[in-house]
Write a protein that holds these residues in place. Structure first.
Motif, PDB file in Angstrom:
ATOM      1  N   ARG A 238     127.773  45.432  24.844  1.00 30.99           N
ATOM      2  CA  ARG A 238     126.905  44.425  25.469  1.00 30.99           C
ATOM      3  C   ARG A 238     127.709  43.519  26.408  1.00 30.99           C
ATOM      4  O   ARG A 238     127.261  43.214  27.514  1.00 30.99           O
ATOM      5  N   THR A 239     128.868  43.106  25.952  1.00 22.05           N
ATOM      6  CA  THR A 239     129.712  42.254  26.796  1.00 22.05           C
ATOM      7  C   THR A 239     130.117  42.993  28.065  1.00 22.05           C
ATOM      8  O   THR A 239     130.057  42.439  29.169  1.00 22.05           O
ATOM      9  N   ALA A 240     130.517  44.248  27.924  1.00 20.97           N
ATOM     10  CA  ALA A 240     130.909  45.053  29.089  1.00 20.97           C
ATOM     11  C   ALA A 240     129.735  45.243  30.033  1.00 20.97           C
ATOM     12  O   ALA A 240     129.883  45.142  31.262  1.00 20.97           O
TER      13      ALA A 240
ATOM     14  N   ASP B 123     127.092  43.266  30.411  1.00 20.08           N
ATOM     15  CA  ASP B 123     126.796  41.992  31.085  1.00 20.08           C
ATOM     16  C   ASP B 123     127.780  41.732  32.221  1.00 20.08           C
ATOM     17  O   ASP B 123     127.393  41.310  33.308  1.00 20.08           O
ATOM     18  N   THR B 124     129.058  41.990  31.974  1.00 14.69           N
ATOM     19  CA  THR B 124     130.071  41.809  33.011  1.00 14.69           C
ATOM     20  C   THR B 124     129.855  42.801  34.146  1.00 14.69           C
ATOM     21  O   THR B 124     129.939  42.452  35.330  1.00 14.69           O
ATOM     22  N   GLY B 125     129.576  44.044  33.792  1.00 14.78           N
ATOM     23  CA  GLY B 125     129.327  45.067  34.806  1.00 14.78           C
ATOM     24  C   GLY B 125     128.125  44.746  35.668  1.00 14.78           C
ATOM     25  O   GLY B 125     128.133  44.972  36.881  1.00 14.78           O
ATOM     26  N   ARG B 126     127.078  44.209  35.052  1.00 12.08           N
ATOM     27  CA  ARG B 126     125.880  43.845  35.809  1.00 12.08           C
ATOM     28  C   ARG B 126     126.218  42.769  36.840  1.00 12.08           C
ATOM     29  O   ARG B 126     125.783  42.836  37.993  1.00 12.08           O
ATOM     30  N   ALA B 127     127.020  41.794  36.445  1.00 10.58           N
ATOM     31  CA  ALA B 127     127.433  40.746  37.392  1.00 10.58           C
ATOM     32  C   ALA B 127     128.275  41.343  38.520  1.00 10.58           C
ATOM     33  O   ALA B 127     128.116  40.974  39.684  1.00 10.58           O
ATOM     34  N   LEU B 128     129.153  42.268  38.178  1.00  8.51           N
ATOM     35  CA  LEU B 128     129.994  42.897  39.203  1.00  8.51           C
ATOM     36  C   LEU B 128     129.178  43.778  40.143  1.00  8.51           C
ATOM     37  O   LEU B 128     129.496  43.872  41.329  1.00  8.51           O
TER      38      LEU B 128
ATOM     39  N   ARG C 108     127.999  41.333  42.674  1.00  7.53           N
ATOM     40  CA  ARG C 108     129.035  40.642  43.455  1.00  7.53           C
ATOM     41  C   ARG C 108     129.899  41.571  44.295  1.00  7.53           C
ATOM     42  O   ARG C 108     130.214  41.247  45.439  1.00  7.53           O
TER      43      ARG C 108
END
Length: 166
Positions: free
Chosen positions: A33-35, A37-42, A45
């Protein structure tokens, strides 16, 4: 590119084992889940950062930089790229695409290594916004002076490695 992906997957697999042993499926799901969420932001961006860097290539005088930080600029180009890197504002979403654009515009690889290292070590915007207020100017001066050679050494090291493999 494929070799890097294989190495990263091997590291992920090696790290997943102790997480599984300690936390079980819950730990793996939480990491996923953490990965995600970070991937979605990347995913939002990174394309925008690359597009912005491409626009910058059209606006900035990248062609004017090539003679001073191009492959033939040697030590002086490495030193100048180190300084430019230290003055370059922004985080990795800005700095790496910008460095890529300058590299594609004709800058030398050792010079870009020095630029990225200068950005990593000196980053004037981070020094002014975080380091000096939190750590004090005495500490900042000590760190900066003791780190002064690092970007130049990285650029020269990259040049030496390139000479070995060519």
């Amino acid at each position: 590119m494929i070799a890097a992906a294989i190495v990263i997957w091997a590291i992920v697999g090696a790290l997943a084992v102790p997480v599984w042993r300690r936390e079980g499926a819950y730990g793996l799901a939480e990491a996923g889940r953490t990965a995600f969420d970070t991937g979605r932001a990347l995913m939002i961006r990174l394309p925008l950062a690359l597009l912005a860097a491409s626009f910058l290539m059209q606006v900035l005088p990248v062609a004017a930089l090539v003679p001073v930080i191009g492959p033939q600029s040697g030590l002086s180009g490495i030193i100048l790229a180190s300084v430019i890197g230290g003055l370059m504002p922004g985080g990795p979403m800005t700095s790496f695409p910008l460095a890529l654009v300058v590299l594609q515009g004709g800058a030398g690889v050792p010079q870009i290594v020095a630029l990225i290292t200068g950005w990593s070590v000196f980053a004037l915007h981070r020094v002014l916004a975080y380091e000096a207020p939190l750590m004090g100017w005495r500490f900042v001066a000590l760190r900066l002076v003791s780190s002064l050679i690092l970007p130049v050494a990285a650029g020269l090291g990259a040049q030496a490695l390139l000479n070995l493999i060519q």
